[in-house]
Design a protein around this motif. Structure first.
Motif, PDB file in Angstrom:
ATOM      1  N   ARG A   7       0.819  -1.202   0.000  1.00 38.12           N
ATOM      2  CA  ARG A   7       0.000   0.000   0.000  1.00 38.12           C
ATOM      3  C   ARG A   7       0.859   1.261   0.000  1.00 38.12           C
ATOM      4  O   ARG A   7       0.546   2.242  -0.668  1.00 38.12           O
ATOM      5  CB  ARG A   7      -0.929   0.035   1.212  1.00 38.12           C
ATOM      6  N   SER A  10       2.053   1.800  -3.499  1.00 41.95           N
ATOM      7  CA  SER A  10       0.986   2.302  -4.358  1.00 41.95           C
ATOM      8  C   SER A  10       0.658   3.757  -4.048  1.00 41.95           C
ATOM      9  O   SER A  10       0.410   4.569  -4.953  1.00 41.95           O
ATOM     10  CB  SER A  10      -0.266   1.432  -4.180  1.00 41.95           C
ATOM     11  N   GLU A 123     -14.002   0.784  -6.475  1.00 44.65           N
ATOM     12  CA  GLU A 123     -12.545   0.748  -6.395  1.00 44.65           C
ATOM     13  C   GLU A 123     -12.058  -0.678  -6.134  1.00 44.65           C
ATOM     14  O   GLU A 123     -11.034  -1.096  -6.672  1.00 44.65           O
ATOM     15  CB  GLU A 123     -12.051   1.687  -5.302  1.00 44.65           C
ATOM     16  N   GLU A 124     -12.799  -1.425  -5.324  1.00 46.44           N
ATOM     17  CA  GLU A 124     -12.423  -2.812  -5.051  1.00 46.44           C
ATOM     18  C   GLU A 124     -12.502  -3.656  -6.319  1.00 46.44           C
ATOM     19  O   GLU A 124     -11.669  -4.544  -6.532  1.00 46.44           O
ATOM     20  CB  GLU A 124     -13.335  -3.399  -3.970  1.00 46.44           C
ATOM     21  N   GLU A 127      -9.417  -3.022  -8.333  1.00 48.05           N
ATOM     22  CA  GLU A 127      -8.280  -3.737  -7.753  1.00 48.05           C
ATOM     23  C   GLU A 127      -8.312  -5.207  -8.168  1.00 48.05           C
ATOM     24  O   GLU A 127      -7.282  -5.800  -8.487  1.00 48.05           O
ATOM     25  CB  GLU A 127      -8.300  -3.599  -6.233  1.00 48.05           C
ATOM     26  N   HIS A 130      -7.322  -5.412 -11.736  1.00 47.41           N
ATOM     27  CA  HIS A 130      -5.869  -5.275 -11.842  1.00 47.41           C
ATOM     28  C   HIS A 130      -5.192  -6.640 -11.745  1.00 47.41           C
ATOM     29  O   HIS A 130      -4.301  -6.972 -12.526  1.00 47.41           O
ATOM     30  CB  HIS A 130      -5.365  -4.346 -10.738  1.00 47.41           C
ATOM     31  N   ILE A 234      -2.986   1.841  -9.087  1.00 48.75           N
ATOM     32  CA  ILE A 234      -2.822   0.544  -8.450  1.00 48.75           C
ATOM     33  C   ILE A 234      -1.566  -0.084  -9.010  1.00 48.75           C
ATOM     34  O   ILE A 234      -1.414  -0.230 -10.222  1.00 48.75           O
ATOM     35  CB  ILE A 234      -4.017  -0.383  -8.726  1.00 48.75           C
ATOM     36  N   SER A 240      -6.408  -4.153  -0.765  1.00 49.79           N
ATOM     37  CA  SER A 240      -7.677  -3.459  -0.673  1.00 49.79           C
ATOM     38  C   SER A 240      -7.567  -2.311   0.304  1.00 49.79           C
ATOM     39  O   SER A 240      -6.643  -2.229   1.093  1.00 49.79           O
ATOM     40  CB  SER A 240      -8.767  -4.443  -0.206  1.00 49.79           C
ATOM     41  N   SER A 241      -8.558  -1.420   0.273  1.00 47.81           N
ATOM     42  CA  SER A 241      -8.450  -0.171   1.006  1.00 47.81           C
ATOM     43  C   SER A 241      -8.761  -0.302   2.487  1.00 47.81           C
ATOM     44  O   SER A 241      -8.716   0.669   3.212  1.00 47.81           O
ATOM     45  CB  SER A 241      -9.394   0.866   0.385  1.00 47.81           C
TER      46      SER A 241
END
Length: 249
Positions: A7, A10, A123-124, A127, A130, A234, A240-241
């Motif tokens: 994280r 990123s 957003e998840e 990810e 990605h 990413i 994950s956030s």
């Protein structure tokens, strides 16, 4: 690298592409660690990774300097990636893929279909995309049976944002990003179809065009003032956030 460390990497990458860390700015471990609320260890690891990516330049004494990244550098590197991945797709189509690789490609397509079928992305979701996008591209490189492509890709990926492992998206316009990433996923379907049918020339052309999804399609699908955007990047293995112990994106 730990998830917290991923994280941090990123986050720093995002700060560079957004201009929060300006080109030419000197950065050091202790103030950066304090700024992000983490220990020095993940900062040290992230600095080294960003140096390898071409985003930071190591200073002779201590610390790093943010490297100026031009649009020409980014565009050129992505163009090279498209050529290499296009070659890989053509050779995979001409050679034919193993049952194992074919199954892996279909799994990526199925996972992507589930993400986009609901008509929006979070957003998840991006990810998750990605990760499956990275697997899809790696399988095509593997299917080419050409180690020279992997070597050339590794060298090219040291250029800023040239790697398929980095995805940039606008957190303030997820409607736009749904259209962009869904279109890129449809290109995955198209290139798989070409490879599966042994259509090498078609597979190469689709894969070369697919590289544009990284950069230019953001403008094609835009429907708002770019000054209002908030870009997030990413990187490889980005978590994950909701992970504790690090600054949020």
């Amino acid at each position: 690298m730990s998830r917290a460390g991923q994280r941090v990497l990123s986050t720093l990458r995002q700060m560079i592409i957004s201009g929060e860390l300006e080109a030419g700015e000197r950065i050091a471990e202790i103030p950066t660690a304090e700024r992000l609320g983490v220990s020095r260890t993940p900062i040290r690891i992230a600095f080294r990774a960003l140096e390898q990516e071409g985003l930071l330049t190591k200073l002779e004494r201590r610390g790093y300097r943010v490297r100026e990244v031009t649009q020409d550098e980014v565009s050129g590197a992505i163009e090279v990636r498209g050529v290499l991945e296009g070659l890989a797709a053509r050779q995979a189509a001409e050679l034919g893929v193993s049952a194992e690789i074919r199954r892996g490609l279909l799994e990526c397509l199925s996972e992507g279909d589930q993400l986009f079928d609901k008509g929006y992305v979070s957003e998840e979701d991006i990810e998750e995309y990605h990760d499956l996008n990275q697997r899809f591209h790696a399988l095509i490189i593997e299917a080419s049976c050409n180690p020279a492509i992997s070597t050339a890709m590794s060298r090219n990926e040291h250029l800023p944002f040239a790697s398929v492992t980095s995805i940039a998206f606008d957190q303030n316009n997820m409607k736009q990003e749904y259209r962009r990433f869904n279109f890129a996923h449809m290109q995955h379907h198209a290139v798989f179809d070409a490879i599966d049918r042994g259509q090498g020339t078609r597979a190469e052309a689709i894969m070369r065009e697919h590289a544009n999804a990284t950069l230019r399609y953001a403008d094609i699908f835009a429907d708002k003032d770019p000054d209002e955007s908030e870009v997030r990047v990413i990187g490889k293995g980005a978590p994950s956030s909701d992970e504790d112990g690090s600054a949020a994106h």
